[in-house]
Motif scaffolding. Structure first.
Motif, PDB file in Angstrom:
ATOM      1  N   ILE A  25      -0.303  -3.459  12.592  1.00  0.00           N
ATOM      2  CA  ILE A  25      -0.878  -4.587  13.327  1.00  0.00           C
ATOM      3  C   ILE A  25      -0.185  -5.896  12.979  1.00  0.00           C
ATOM      4  CG2 ILE A  25      -2.946  -6.040  13.524  1.00  0.00           C
ATOM      5  CD1 ILE A  25      -4.612  -3.506  13.519  1.00  0.00           C
ATOM      6  N   PHE A  26      -0.020  -6.173  11.683  1.00  0.00           N
ATOM      7  CA  PHE A  26       0.530  -7.468  11.292  1.00  0.00           C
ATOM      8  C   PHE A  26       2.040  -7.543  11.521  1.00  0.00           C
ATOM      9  CE2 PHE A  26      -3.433  -7.345   8.754  1.00  0.00           C
ATOM     10  CZ  PHE A  26      -4.036  -8.490   9.285  1.00  0.00           C
ATOM     11  N   ARG A  27       2.738  -6.441  11.362  1.00  0.00           N
ATOM     12  CA  ARG A  27       4.177  -6.476  11.599  1.00  0.00           C
ATOM     13  C   ARG A  27       4.511  -6.539  13.083  1.00  0.00           C
ATOM     14  NH1 ARG A  27       7.123  -2.669   6.958  1.00  0.00           N
ATOM     15  NH2 ARG A  27       6.886  -4.215   5.284  1.00  0.00           N
ATOM     16  N   SER A  28       3.556  -6.218  13.942  1.00  0.00           N
ATOM     17  CA  SER A  28       3.803  -6.391  15.376  1.00  0.00           C
ATOM     18  C   SER A  28       3.866  -7.868  15.734  1.00  0.00           C
ATOM     19  CB  SER A  28       2.700  -5.702  16.188  1.00  0.00           C
ATOM     20  OG  SER A  28       1.479  -6.422  16.148  1.00  0.00           O
ATOM     21  N   LEU A  29       3.420  -8.714  14.794  1.00  0.00           N
ATOM     22  CA  LEU A  29       3.483 -10.167  14.954  1.00  0.00           C
ATOM     23  C   LEU A  29       4.361 -10.729  13.843  1.00  0.00           C
ATOM     24  CD1 LEU A  29      -0.351 -10.696  15.506  1.00  0.00           C
ATOM     25  CD2 LEU A  29       1.393 -10.607  17.299  1.00  0.00           C
ATOM     26  N   ASP A  30       5.579 -10.181  13.729  1.00  0.00           N
ATOM     27  CA  ASP A  30       6.411 -10.481  12.571  1.00  0.00           C
ATOM     28  C   ASP A  30       6.890 -11.923  12.515  1.00  0.00           C
ATOM     29  OD1 ASP A  30       8.187 -10.353  14.664  1.00  0.00           O
ATOM     30  OD2 ASP A  30       9.424  -8.763  13.816  1.00  0.00           O
ATOM     31  N   ASP A  31       6.732 -12.669  13.608  1.00  0.00           N
ATOM     32  CA  ASP A  31       7.074 -14.088  13.547  1.00  0.00           C
ATOM     33  C   ASP A  31       5.934 -14.909  12.947  1.00  0.00           C
ATOM     34  OD1 ASP A  31       5.542 -13.375  15.775  1.00  0.00           O
ATOM     35  OD2 ASP A  31       6.137 -15.165  16.887  1.00  0.00           O
ATOM     36  N   LEU A  32       4.751 -14.288  12.815  1.00  0.00           N
ATOM     37  CA  LEU A  32       3.589 -14.985  12.281  1.00  0.00           C
ATOM     38  C   LEU A  32       3.158 -14.467  10.914  1.00  0.00           C
ATOM     39  CD1 LEU A  32       1.421 -15.153  15.532  1.00  0.00           C
ATOM     40  CD2 LEU A  32       2.922 -16.921  14.594  1.00  0.00           C
ATOM     41  N   TYR A  33       3.451 -13.202  10.625  1.00  0.00           N
ATOM     42  CA  TYR A  33       3.022 -12.594   9.366  1.00  0.00           C
ATOM     43  C   TYR A  33       4.212 -11.981   8.625  1.00  0.00           C
ATOM     44  CZ  TYR A  33      -1.832 -12.938  10.970  1.00  0.00           C
ATOM     45  OH  TYR A  33      -3.052 -13.405  11.401  1.00  0.00           O
ATOM     46  N   ALA A  34       4.187 -12.100   7.309  1.00  0.00           N
ATOM     47  CA  ALA A  34       5.128 -11.396   6.435  1.00  0.00           C
ATOM     48  C   ALA A  34       4.310 -10.387   5.643  1.00  0.00           C
ATOM     49  CB  ALA A  34       5.831 -12.371   5.499  1.00  0.00           C
ATOM     50  N   VAL A  35       4.634  -9.099   5.778  1.00  0.00           N
ATOM     51  CA  VAL A  35       3.813  -8.033   5.212  1.00  0.00           C
ATOM     52  C   VAL A  35       4.544  -7.355   4.060  1.00  0.00           C
ATOM     53  CG1 VAL A  35       2.502  -5.935   5.732  1.00  0.00           C
ATOM     54  CG2 VAL A  35       2.859  -7.663   7.516  1.00  0.00           C
ATOM     55  N   SER A  36       3.814  -7.084   2.987  1.00  0.00           N
ATOM     56  CA  SER A  36       4.378  -6.372   1.849  1.00  0.00           C
ATOM     57  C   SER A  36       3.329  -5.457   1.245  1.00  0.00           C
ATOM     58  CB  SER A  36       4.890  -7.358   0.789  1.00  0.00           C
ATOM     59  OG  SER A  36       3.825  -8.165   0.311  1.00  0.00           O
ATOM     60  N   VAL A  37       3.787  -4.554   0.381  1.00  0.00           N
ATOM     61  CA  VAL A  37       2.897  -3.593  -0.289  1.00  0.00           C
ATOM     62  C   VAL A  37       3.153  -3.676  -1.787  1.00  0.00           C
ATOM     63  CG1 VAL A  37       2.240  -1.158  -0.536  1.00  0.00           C
ATOM     64  CG2 VAL A  37       2.922  -2.056   1.716  1.00  0.00           C
ATOM     65  N   VAL A  38       2.072  -3.626  -2.575  1.00  0.00           N
ATOM     66  CA  VAL A  38       2.215  -3.572  -4.020  1.00  0.00           C
ATOM     67  C   VAL A  38       1.389  -2.410  -4.559  1.00  0.00           C
ATOM     68  CG1 VAL A  38       2.517  -6.084  -4.125  1.00  0.00           C
ATOM     69  CG2 VAL A  38       0.276  -5.103  -4.584  1.00  0.00           C
ATOM     70  N   THR A  39       1.764  -1.929  -5.732  1.00  0.00           N
ATOM     71  CA  THR A  39       1.011  -0.896  -6.444  1.00  0.00           C
ATOM     72  C   THR A  39       0.713  -1.426  -7.846  1.00  0.00           C
ATOM     73  OG1 THR A  39       3.080   0.166  -7.137  1.00  0.00           O
ATOM     74  CG2 THR A  39       2.017   1.011  -5.131  1.00  0.00           C
ATOM     75  N   PRO A  40      -0.249  -0.832  -8.551  1.00  0.00           N
ATOM     76  CA  PRO A  40      -0.618  -1.363  -9.866  1.00  0.00           C
ATOM     77  C   PRO A  40       0.530  -1.385 -10.874  1.00  0.00           C
ATOM     78  CG  PRO A  40      -2.345   0.059  -9.034  1.00  0.00           C
ATOM     79  CD  PRO A  40      -1.191   0.211  -8.097  1.00  0.00           C
ATOM     80  N   THR A  41       1.429  -0.407 -10.813  1.00  0.00           N
ATOM     81  CA  THR A  41       2.555  -0.341 -11.734  1.00  0.00           C
ATOM     82  C   THR A  41       3.817   0.042 -10.973  1.00  0.00           C
ATOM     83  OG1 THR A  41       2.309   2.016 -12.267  1.00  0.00           O
ATOM     84  CG2 THR A  41       0.992   0.442 -13.565  1.00  0.00           C
ATOM     85  N   GLN A  42       4.958  -0.084 -11.623  1.00  0.00           N
ATOM     86  CA  GLN A  42       6.221   0.284 -10.995  1.00  0.00           C
ATOM     87  C   GLN A  42       6.319   1.779 -10.746  1.00  0.00           C
ATOM     88  OE1 GLN A  42       9.219  -1.411 -13.594  1.00  0.00           O
ATOM     89  NE2 GLN A  42       9.238  -3.346 -12.446  1.00  0.00           N
ATOM     90  N   ALA A  43       5.478   2.559 -11.424  1.00  0.00           N
ATOM     91  CA  ALA A  43       5.488   4.016 -11.220  1.00  0.00           C
ATOM     92  C   ALA A  43       4.950   4.394  -9.853  1.00  0.00           C
ATOM     93  CB  ALA A  43       4.665   4.711 -12.313  1.00  0.00           C
ATOM     94  N   GLY A  44       4.267   3.462  -9.190  1.00  0.00           N
ATOM     95  CA  GLY A  44       3.730   3.729  -7.860  1.00  0.00           C
ATOM     96  C   GLY A  44       2.440   4.514  -7.900  1.00  0.00           C
ATOM     97  N   VAL A  45       2.043   5.029  -6.743  1.00  0.00           N
ATOM     98  CA  VAL A  45       0.807   5.806  -6.619  1.00  0.00           C
ATOM     99  C   VAL A  45       1.062   7.016  -5.724  1.00  0.00           C
ATOM    100  CG1 VAL A  45      -0.710   3.812  -6.927  1.00  0.00           C
ATOM    101  CG2 VAL A  45       0.037   4.461  -4.624  1.00  0.00           C
ATOM    102  N   THR A  46       0.097   7.909  -5.704  1.00  0.00           N
ATOM    103  CA  THR A  46       0.137   9.060  -4.806  1.00  0.00           C
ATOM    104  C   THR A  46      -0.886   8.850  -3.703  1.00  0.00           C
ATOM    105  OG1 THR A  46       0.773  10.535  -6.612  1.00  0.00           O
ATOM    106  CG2 THR A  46      -0.108  11.561  -4.618  1.00  0.00           C
ATOM    107  N   THR A  47      -0.493   9.036  -2.459  1.00  0.00           N
ATOM    108  CA  THR A  47      -1.412   8.843  -1.337  1.00  0.00           C
ATOM    109  C   THR A  47      -2.358  10.020  -1.216  1.00  0.00           C
ATOM    110  OG1 THR A  47      -0.050   9.930   0.328  1.00  0.00           O
ATOM    111  CG2 THR A  47       0.444   7.621  -0.150  1.00  0.00           C
ATOM    112  N   ASP A  48      -3.333   9.893  -0.319  1.00  0.00           N
ATOM    113  CA  ASP A  48      -4.303  10.975  -0.118  1.00  0.00           C
ATOM    114  C   ASP A  48      -3.649  12.236   0.415  1.00  0.00           C
ATOM    115  OD1 ASP A  48      -3.754   9.746   2.344  1.00  0.00           O
ATOM    116  OD2 ASP A  48      -5.664  10.405   3.190  1.00  0.00           O
ATOM    117  N   SER A  49      -2.476  12.108   1.036  1.00  0.00           N
ATOM    118  CA  SER A  49      -1.773  13.274   1.568  1.00  0.00           C
ATOM    119  C   SER A  49      -0.825  13.900   0.543  1.00  0.00           C
ATOM    120  CB  SER A  49      -0.982  12.871   2.821  1.00  0.00           C
ATOM    121  OG  SER A  49      -0.075  11.836   2.523  1.00  0.00           O
ATOM    122  N   GLY A  50      -0.805  13.344  -0.665  1.00  0.00           N
ATOM    123  CA  GLY A  50       0.028  13.907  -1.720  1.00  0.00           C
ATOM    124  C   GLY A  50       1.423  13.319  -1.796  1.00  0.00           C
TER     125      GLY A  50
END
Length: 317
Positions: A25-50
């Motif tokens: 949703i937000f990246r479809s308006l990339d001239d208005l929003y800058a989107v990023s993702v963070v995780t608690p540590t650099q090791a990352g996380v595992t999603t619900d799909s594994g």
């Protein structure tokens, strides 16, 4: 104008859909929003799909965000103290903090929801209330807007909340464009019910969508319940029952919200005087528009136009 920075905090067991949906949703308006993702540590996380999610930012990057969104995750595993600290710090620094579905548990465990009204997926609402009695849990609504803290119910309600955020940031026109990009309903009010408690068979094998579309084309007219029911080929009592079953609200409340929504579009897209906006949206007089608009939106029509209008002089839809 600098892009509004939206950062998604992906916690362990994050639901893939609820992570990807706000990004879409937000990246479809990339001239208005800058989107990023963070995780608690650099090791990352595992999603619900594994699948593993690595290479994202870390908690320190949350401080760069204007809005922090916590999608649904495996909340039963608890919340790392470092995450709770980071979320509290975000709120203290006047960031906007948002949860989707059971992401509300992260906000509750961080103390952010203390003495605030909030919601989550209806299946987990009772658990949220029991584990966090200091949270005012609204079990039925699609989303709750507490200004700097917003929470949504499950799955599709997260779409509604993200579109609501766009509407707050940039107005109805941009939010409707984002909805079209996502092939989603442009506006479902946060107070709508999460689910329909009983099934009602639809008359003639069709929904009342045609009647709603018919009404939207005639907002300037003094529509009454009798006319709406007649268009739907139903008695007034039956029409009300089916309408609530489909939309989660009464016909006249839906009509009132539709008129405010159209008034917003006219204020954003045209130079029409306030009395003409009132007439075309079916709100009658400028005084009535100001009263209803202020009650619903928290500001006057003129202030709304100053905040969100972009292309004055363009043709109205």
């Amino acid at each position: 104008m600098a892009a509004h920075r939206v950062t998604l905090l992906a916690l362990d067991g994050v639901m893939s859909f609820e992570l990807g949906m706000p990004i879409t949703i937000f990246r479809s308006l990339d001239d208005l929003y800058a989107v990023s993702v963070v995780t608690p540590t650099q090791a990352g996380v595992t999603t619900d799909s594994g699948l593993g999610l690595t290479g994202a930012g870390t908690l320190t990057d949350l401080m760069k965000a204007d809005t922090v969104i916590v999608p649904a995750y495996a909340f039963e595993r608890g919340l790392p103290p470092s995450v709770a600290d980071a979320l509290r710090d975000c709120l203290q620094r006047s960031k906007r903090v948002v949860s989707l579905c059971v992401g509300a548990f992260a906000l509750a465990q961080s103390g952010i929801l203390r003495q605030r009204r909030a919601t989550t997926h209806w299946i987990q609402a009772e658990r949220l209330a029991q584990e966090h009695p200091d949270v005012v849990v609204d079990r039925d609504v699609l989303f709750v807007d507490e200004e700097t803290v917003l929470t949504s119910a499950g799955t599709s309600a997260g779409i509604d909340l993200c579109l609501h955020l766009v509407r707050k940031d940039y107005g109805a026109t941009v939010a409707n464009q984002a909805a079209r990009n996502a092939v989603a309903a442009p506006h479902r009010d946060g107070g709508q019910a999460q689910f329909i408690k009983r099934h009602l068979p639809v008359s003639h094998g069709a929904s009342l969508a045609a009647t709603r579309a018919w009404a939207l084309e005639r907002l300037a007219e003094p529509l009454v319940l009798r006319e709406l029911a007649a268009h739907g080929h139903l008695s007034q009592r039956t029409f009300i029952r089916h309408f609530i079953a489909e939309t989660g609200m009464s016909p006249m409340r839906w009509l009132a919200l539709a008129r405010i929504d159209y008034a917003k579009q006219l204020l954003e897209q045209t130079d029409a005087p306030i009395d003409e906006v009132a007439r075309r949206s079916g709100l009658g007089t400028a005084a009535n528009l100001r009263t209803r608009f202020g009650r619903r939106c928290g500001l006057s029509p003129s202030a709304y136009r100053s905040m969100y209008a972009r292309d004055h002089g363009s043709a109205a839809p």
